[in-house]
Write an enzyme that holds these catalytic residues in place. Structure first.
Site, mmCIF file in Angstrom:
data_model
loop_
_atom_site.group_PDB
_atom_site.id
_atom_site.type_symbol
_atom_site.label_atom_id
_atom_site.label_comp_id
_atom_site.label_asym_id
_atom_site.label_seq_id
_atom_site.Cartn_x
_atom_site.Cartn_y
_atom_site.Cartn_z
ATOM 1 N N GLY A 124 46.781 -46.863 26.001
ATOM 2 C CA GLY A 124 45.851 -47.561 25.621
ATOM 3 C C GLY A 124 44.921 -48.333 26.811
ATOM 4 C CB SER A 126 39.435 -45.745 28.646
ATOM 5 O OG SER A 126 39.637 -45.066 29.642
ATOM 6 C CD GLU A 240 47.055 -40.178 33.468
ATOM 7 O OE1 GLU A 240 46.086 -39.828 32.776
ATOM 8 O OE2 GLU A 240 47.226 -41.645 33.567
ATOM 9 C CB THR A 354 36.008 -40.739 37.074
ATOM 10 O OG1 THR A 354 35.907 -41.743 37.809
ATOM 11 C CG2 THR A 354 35.934 -41.243 35.695
ATOM 12 C CD GLU A 356 32.093 -39.301 39.498
ATOM 13 O OE1 GLU A 356 32.971 -39.518 38.783
ATOM 14 O OE2 GLU A 356 31.047 -38.523 39.400
#
Length: 389
Positions: A124, A126, A240, A354, A356
Site C-alpha cells: 500500500g 501509491s 523489489e 518509474t 524517470e
C-alpha cells in the site's frame, strides 16, 4: 566477470522446470488471463510444500539455505514460464523486510504464514496524488488510544482482494519534513473500515483502489519506528528491483520466435532483425540482473544495480514488444502473446519505480550528478550549437 551458473544451481533449474510442467496447467493460465489476477493459491501452496518460499533463509528459520543465484534462477524460470507469482514475489518483499525490521511478534506470526503458503500481503504505497513520489503520501495514521486510526486511500494495491494484510505507508506527523513523518503498518484487510474497488489495466491485469475509513490497528501492527517509514520502504524497495524483468524479455523472444516459425517467416529479414535486437536486450538484462544478485550475495545491498537492471529491462521490454508487434502486422495484434506483452509492458516502466525516478536515482547515486540544477536554456543551446559547428 564470470556469471556462469554452477552445476548445483543448474540442477535446481531443472527441478523448477519439472515443477512448472506439473503445476502450471492450461486451466491456471486461462484463469489468470480471464481474471487478471496473477496469483494461484494451489501453485503458491505447492511452492511452500517444496520449501521455496523463503528458500534462501537459514534452516533455523525454516529455509533451505539456498544462495542468491538459486533464488535468481527460481524467479527467472517462474517468470519465463508466465507463472502467476504476484502473491509470491510481493509477499517475499514484505517477509524479507519483516525479517530485518519487524517486531518479534510479526516475525513469529506473519512471516511463517507467508512461508507456509497461507498468506499473501499487498503493498500500500501509491495514492491518487502520490505515485512514485512516495514522500507525498497523505493517508493519515493518528494516535487512537493504544493504537492508530488510519484514514485515506491507496491506488494500485495489487492483490488486495487476495491478501490478508496491506503493507501500508501512512503519514503520522504532518508537521515533519516529508521523509520524516511517515510510518509503515500491517493493516488487516478484514478490519472494519477497509474496502476496495477493482481496477483493470490496459495489460489485462487486475489491481485495486483501497480505502481506509477509520481503520483501527494496534501499535503492534507498526513496522519499524514511528516516523521511520521512509527507511522501511527503502529497504523493501531494495528487494523489489532486480533482474526479474529479464525473464519477461526472454519470454517475449520465445513467443516471437514461435510466431515466426508458425507463420513461415524464418527468412524474413525484417522480423529476424527485430527479433535479434530483442534477444540481445534479453541477454544484457539478464546479466545486469545477475550483477545485482551477485552484489546482494555479498556485503553490498545492490539496490542501485537492481534499479539499473529494472530500468534497462522494462524499457527494453516496451521497446521490443513494440518492434515485434510492428513486425507481426495485423495478424499479430489480436489478443495473442505479442499483443498481451505489449499491453503489459506499458505498466512495467511504472511500478517498482518509474523510469524517470530510477534515472534520477542512478544519476545522483552512481554518476554523482547534483540533485537539483538550474540550466540557462539559451546559453546551453548556444553551447550545443558551437560544439556542432
Amino acid at each position: 566477470m564470470d556469471f556462469a551458473i554452477d552445476e548445483q544451481t543448474e540442477g535446481f533449474r531443472a527441478e523448477v522446470r519439472a515443477f512448472l510442467d506439473a503445476e502450471l496447467t492450461p486451466e491456471i493460465r486461462h484463469r489468470v488471463h480471464a481474471t487478471g489476477t496473477a496469483h494461484d493459491w494451489g501453485m503458491y501452496r505447492a511452492m511452500a510444500a517444496r520449501g521455496w518460499i523463503g528458500a534462501a533463509w537459514p534452516p533455523e528459520e525454516g529455509g533451505q539455505g539456498r544462495d542468491a543465484f538459486d533464488m535468481e534462477i527460481l524467479y527467472y524460470e517462474l517468470a519465463s514460464a508466465g507463472a502467476p507469482t504476484d502473491g509470491f514475489s510481493i509477499s517475499m518483499i514484505v517477509a524479507e523486510t519483516l525479517r530485518r525490521v519487524g517486531t518479534p511478534q510479526q516475525r513469529d506470526e506473519v512471516v511463517p504464514r507467508i512461508q507456509a503458503g497461507e498468506l499473501v500481503v499487498a503493498l500500500g504505497y501509491s495514492e491518487p496524488d502520490a505515485g512514485s513520489d512516495l514522500a507525498a503520501v497523505s493517508t493519515k495514521a493518528t494516535r487512537d488510544g493504544d493504537g492508530w486510526r488510519i484514514d485515506g486511500q491507496k491506488a494500485f494495491t495489487t492483490l488486495a482482494h487476495e491478501a490478508g494484510y496491506v503493507f501500508l505507508l501512512a503519514r503520522t506527523d504532518p508537521e515533519s519534513a516529508r521523509h520524516h513523518g511517515l510510518t509503515v503498518f500491517l493493516v488487516p484487510t478484514d478490519a472494519p473500515g477497509f474496502s476496495l474497488d477493482p481496477i483493470h489495466t490496459l495489460g489485462g491485469e487486475r489491481t485495486n483502489m483501497t480505502y481506509y475509513s477509520g481503520v483501527h490497528v494496534p501499535d503492534s501492527a507498526r513496522v519499524g519506528e514511528v516516523g521511520g517509514g521512509w527507511s522501511v520502504v527503502m529497504l523493501a524497495l531494495a528487494f523489489e528491483r532486480g533482474g526479474e524483468f529479464a525473464a519477461q524479455l526472454r519470454r517475449l523472444v520465445d513467443d516471437a520466435g514461435a510466431w515466426v516459425r508458425r507463420e513461415g517467416r524464418e527468412h524474413d529479414r525484417n522480423a529476424l532483425r527485430r527479433l535479434g535486437r530483442v534477444a540481445a536486450d534479453a541477454e544484457v538484462a539478464r546479466v545486469l540482473g545477475t550483477r545485482a544478485t551477485w552484489l546482494r550475495a555479498g556485503e553490498r545491498a545492490g539496490d542501485i544495480e537492481g534499479s539499473m537492471a529494472k530500468l534497462y529491462a522494462t524499457e527494453a521490454l516496451l521497446r521490443g514488444a513494440t518492434e515485434l508487434l510492428a513486425a507481426g502486422g495485423a495478424e499479430a495484434v489480436y489478443d495473442g502473446p505479442l499483443a498481451r506483452t505489449y499491453r503489459h509492458a506499458q505498466v512495467t516502466t511504472i511500478y517498482g519505480g518509474t523510469s524517470e525516478i530510477l534515472r534520477g536515482m542512478i544519476a545522483e547515486r552512481r554518476l554523482g550528478l547534483p540533485r537539483g540544477r538550474t540550466v540557462d536554456v539559451a546559453a546551453e543551446r548556444a553551447r550545443q550549437k558551437a560544439a556542432v559547428s
